[in-house]
Design a protein around this motif. Structure first.
Motif, PDB file in Angstrom:
ATOM      1  N   GLN A   1       0.779  -1.121  -0.029  1.00  0.00           N
ATOM      2  CA  GLN A   1       0.024   0.099   0.076  1.00  0.00           C
ATOM      3  C   GLN A   1       0.665   1.229  -0.052  1.00  0.00           C
ATOM      4  O   GLN A   1       1.653   1.590   0.749  1.00  0.00           O
ATOM      5  CB  GLN A   1      -0.826  -0.116   1.169  1.00  0.00           C
TER       6      GLN A   1
ATOM      7  N   VAL B   1     -10.795  12.947   4.234  1.00  0.00           N
ATOM      8  CA  VAL B   1     -11.597  12.251   4.182  1.00  0.00           C
ATOM      9  C   VAL B   1     -12.218  11.571   5.408  1.00  0.00           C
ATOM     10  O   VAL B   1     -13.294  11.434   5.977  1.00  0.00           O
ATOM     11  CB  VAL B   1     -11.809  11.039   3.181  1.00  0.00           C
ATOM     12  N   VAL B   2     -11.281  11.085   6.233  1.00  0.00           N
ATOM     13  CA  VAL B   2     -11.546  10.802   7.712  1.00  0.00           C
ATOM     14  C   VAL B   2     -10.760  11.538   8.767  1.00  0.00           C
ATOM     15  O   VAL B   2     -10.029  10.932   9.557  1.00  0.00           O
ATOM     16  CB  VAL B   2     -11.082   9.312   7.968  1.00  0.00           C
TER      17      VAL B   2
ATOM     18  N   VAL C   1      -6.496   7.796   5.109  1.00  0.00           N
ATOM     19  CA  VAL C   1      -6.679   6.631   4.453  1.00  0.00           C
ATOM     20  C   VAL C   1      -5.295   6.383   3.784  1.00  0.00           C
ATOM     21  O   VAL C   1      -5.018   7.348   3.195  1.00  0.00           O
ATOM     22  CB  VAL C   1      -7.797   6.193   3.622  1.00  0.00           C
ATOM     23  N   PRO C   2      -4.754   5.166   3.254  1.00  0.00           N
ATOM     24  CA  PRO C   2      -3.609   5.096   2.429  1.00  0.00           C
ATOM     25  C   PRO C   2      -3.936   5.714   1.053  1.00  0.00           C
ATOM     26  O   PRO C   2      -5.032   5.536   0.698  1.00  0.00           O
ATOM     27  CB  PRO C   2      -3.363   3.541   2.305  1.00  0.00           C
TER      28      PRO C   2
ATOM     29  N   LEU D   1      -5.058   3.588  -2.049  1.00  0.00           N
ATOM     30  CA  LEU D   1      -6.767   3.319  -2.178  1.00  0.00           C
ATOM     31  C   LEU D   1      -7.062   4.430  -3.020  1.00  0.00           C
ATOM     32  O   LEU D   1      -8.033   4.199  -3.874  1.00  0.00           O
ATOM     33  CB  LEU D   1      -7.247   3.385  -1.034  1.00  0.00           C
ATOM     34  N   VAL D   2      -6.930   5.658  -2.788  1.00  0.00           N
ATOM     35  CA  VAL D   2      -7.617   6.841  -3.607  1.00  0.00           C
ATOM     36  C   VAL D   2      -6.919   6.716  -4.731  1.00  0.00           C
ATOM     37  O   VAL D   2      -7.832   6.727  -6.067  1.00  0.00           O
ATOM     38  CB  VAL D   2      -7.378   8.127  -2.861  1.00  0.00           C
TER      39      VAL D   2
ATOM     40  N   GLY E   1      -6.167   3.850  -6.366  1.00  0.00           N
ATOM     41  CA  GLY E   1      -6.717   2.810  -7.094  1.00  0.00           C
ATOM     42  C   GLY E   1      -8.180   3.242  -7.530  1.00  0.00           C
ATOM     43  O   GLY E   1      -8.314   2.704  -8.889  1.00  0.00           O
ATOM     44  N   VAL E   2      -8.762   3.746  -6.589  1.00  0.00           N
ATOM     45  CA  VAL E   2     -10.210   4.232  -6.911  1.00  0.00           C
ATOM     46  C   VAL E   2     -10.500   5.006  -8.134  1.00  0.00           C
ATOM     47  O   VAL E   2     -11.008   4.714  -9.317  1.00  0.00           O
ATOM     48  CB  VAL E   2     -11.074   4.671  -5.927  1.00  0.00           C
TER      49      VAL E   2
ATOM     50  N   ILE F   1     -11.010   4.029 -12.556  1.00  0.00           N
ATOM     51  CA  ILE F   1     -12.076   4.525 -13.567  1.00  0.00           C
ATOM     52  C   ILE F   1     -11.537   5.517 -14.680  1.00  0.00           C
ATOM     53  O   ILE F   1     -11.880   4.922 -15.723  1.00  0.00           O
ATOM     54  CB  ILE F   1     -12.879   5.845 -12.606  1.00  0.00           C
TER      55      ILE F   1
END
Lengths: 324, 315
Positions: free
Chosen positions: B168, B285-286, B291-292, B295-296, B298-299, B303
């Protein structure tokens, strides 16, 4: 014709004997006298193997006949990760309000499976529509979608409260080692129902295998049949994923081995042989992983490795054959 | 002109990245910070922002070089097995040299990344005719296979947790004293710039390049060397950043063409901007946690990647 039938029956018999032999070996090998305990523990695993083997091979073979392609499987197109995403989203957005309802495993399970069937059937249609001309594109989009789904579910999981996260983890990553017994019963009933449905549709699948136009000419309501089949496939994949988690390449290996081994296109035989092969592969695999090599590795890693090599090999081979 | 707009955006993003975080540091108080604020700024915020800029630039330039060398728009360190091979290298380093420094780790990772990518190039050269999408598809599968080998041994040796932190991409752990290795990629970027012309020619094909008098074999080895080394350094210091190397070079080449000498800095700058935006999202976001960033990436990345694929296929 008759000779063909006997040879098919012979091949099936060989498989049945192999399955029985390895089941016996798997259940009894080195039980150290604790017969009942070992049987109980391993019997549970064995039942999971049987269910997953059957569900995977029925789903993959059906899917490959619908798409007329031996590379595509629901898992490779990212549907396992879709399932996990749905489960995570449900938990994420409704975990608090509907705590009572969703802490009920059965309720969560049913909502999940229903959503999975609806969404994935839609997605199948979209992908197959888009990817009709270019197989590699379709595979690629499917795999990237898989990455997207799993990144997104991990993303949501990171946002979850650690306690909730623990609960979710317990639900998501059942593996062959710890199968959820409370779901075993309902899962097996559902799988049996879908499997019976697919067996009944086997003659129509034989016709569909000839091609869409021919099937239409022969009086099959193709689009209706496709929809029914896709729903059955989604249901099977959802059930097997719920039981043991994603096993991406199992379907691919089993289906392709089955075509090669059986050399027929009658779906009844393919289904039966595929299920037996699937069970055999899982039982033998687990036996070797656990008892012979004493690896701690979960078997899905081994399947992933073998499946990946097989997949690349087959693409390269096919590609060479295509261009003479 | 465009270059300046991009640099301006990058500057704005970099500055805002400095002032986002749990410890509030107000931009108007920049000249009168107390001790804690100074410490936070110098030991985590600034290293983090520098890392973001360098990592974003390097990852996208690596993708750009690989796309020229393989003549394929969808190849990058993540879709050619480079990253997974580097991960295998890290595993090997952890097993055989348990008390290793980051430098040793990167060295072994580099060796594996280089060999793995070479293997992949050999594999695709055996294909009679290359399909644009088939090459990265095989690359992803190749990466999966190596990845499962890594998982297998990590499981056996009980290094899974340790390994998954390399999976990650995460900037939360970047602080002074632990990230300086990443500066190693800056000379690599400059080197890439000097050889940009060669890579552009190599991108026109082996026959063409050889015809002009380029030593194709050599430039290929050289390019892959840069890519493998840079990717390994990024992996060791930060972690994996999926698809960054595919999407940024593609978007840039869509607007500014394939002449690498001109697009290299644009690609680098756009990569940094993209990564900073992703990192800001991952921090906001949190709040107060994060968050790692992978992940962002990746998302958003997957897309955009799918959109590019569908668009590319239409042509």
């Amino acid at each position: 014709m008759n000779r063909l039938k006997t040879s098919l029956a012979f091949k099936l018999l060989v498989l049945v004997i192999a399955v029985i032999f390895f089941t016996w070996l798997f259940l009894t090998y080195q039980t150290y006298g604790n017969w009942e305990f070992a049987l109980k523990l391993r019997g549970k695993k064995w039942l999971a193997f049987v269910l997953v083997g059957i569900a995977t091979s029925f789903a993959t073979i059906t899917f490959q006949t619908i798409t007329h392609n031996h590379f595509l499987t629901p898992s490779i197109l990212g549907f396992d990760s879709l399932y996990i995403l749905i489960q995570t989203v449900l938990f994420f957005f409704m975990g608090h309000q509907l705590g009572g309802l969703l802490s009920n495993k059965l309720a969560l399970f049913s909502v999940n499976v229903l959503l999975m069937v609806a969404l994935s059937t839609g997605l199948f249609f979209f992908l197959l529509e888009k990817g009709r001309q270019n197989l590699y594109l379709l595979l690629m989009v499917g795999m990237i979608l898989g990455t997207f789904f799993s990144s997104f579910s991990t993303f949501l999981q990171v946002l979850l409260d650690p306690n909730e996260y623990d609960k979710l983890q317990g639900k998501l990553f059942a593996s062959f080692g710890n199968v959820d017994v409370s779901l075993l019963k309902i899962t097996s009933i559902l799988i049996v129902l879908v499997v019976l449905f697919l067996l009944r549709k086997a003659p129509e699948l034989d016709v569909l295998h000839l091609g869409k136009e021919k099937a239409l000419n022969l009086g099959v309501d193709v689009s209706r049949l496709q929809l029914q089949l896709l729903m059955a496939v989604s249901l099977l994949i959802a059930l097997s994923t719920a039981l043991v988690g994603p096993v991406t390449f199992l379907g691919f290996i089993v289906a392709n081995l089955t075509y090669q081994y059986m050399g027929t296109f009658r779906h009844t035989s393919l289904f039966v042989a595929g299920s037996l092969l699937g069970i055999l592969l899982l039982v033998v695999g687990q036996f070797f992983v656990e008892q012979v090599f004493h690896w701690n590795t979960t078997m899905s890693v081994v399947i992933e490795f073998i499946g990946g090599v097989y997949f690349v090999g087959k693409i390269l081979h096919e590609r060479k054959a295509e261009l003479g | 002109m465009k270059k300046w707009t991009l640099m301006l955006i990058l500057l704005v993003l970099a500055i805002s990245s400095l002032f986002i975080g749990v410890q509030s540091i107000e931009i108007r108080n920049i000249f009168q910070l107390d001790e804690t604020q100074k410490l936070v700024l110098w030991s985590t915020r600034i290293p983090r922002t520098i890392c973001l800029i360098i990592a974003g630039a390097t990852s996208s330039v690596c993708g750009l070089i690989m796309q020229h060398l393989t003549q394929n728009k969808f190849v990058s360190p993540t879709t050619a097995g480079t990253m997974d091979s580097a991960r295998l290298g890290i595993l090997v380093a952890m097993v055989f040299f348990p008390n290793n420094s980051m430098l040793v780790r990167s060295g072994v990772a580099f060796l594996f990344a280089f060999l793995g990518t070479m293997l992949f190039i050999q594999l695709i050269q055996r294909l009679p005719q290359k399909n644009q999408v088939m090459v990265p598809l095989i690359g992803l599968m190749f990466g999966n296979i190596i990845g499962s080998v890594v998982t297998f041994f990590a499981y056996q040796l009980q290094l899974v947790q340790n390994m998954s932190s390399w999976l990650q991409g995460n900037f939360a752990t970047i602080s002074r004293g632990g990230y300086e290795l990443i500066y190693l990629t800056v000379p690599l970027l400059i080197l890439a710039y000097f050889y940009a012309y060669h890579f552009t020619i190599a991108g026109m094909g082996r026959d063409m390049a050889t015809g002009i008098g380029l030593n194709y074999q050599w430039i290929q080895l050289f390019g892959l060397g840069i890519v493998s080394l840079a990717s390994s350094v990024i992996l060791v210091t930060i972690g994996g950043l999926p698809f960054l190397g595919v999407i940024i070079p593609n978007i840039i080449s869509l607007y500014y063409g394939d002449q690498m000498k001109q697009t290299l800095w644009l690609t680098a700058g756009a990569g940094s901007c993209f990564l900073i935006v992703c990192d800001i999202i991952s921090r906001l976001v949190v709040q107060p946690y994060e968050v790692p960033v992978s992940l962002v990436v990746g998302v958003i990345g997957s897309i955009i990647f799918i959109a590019l694929l569908l668009k590319g296929a239409k042509k």
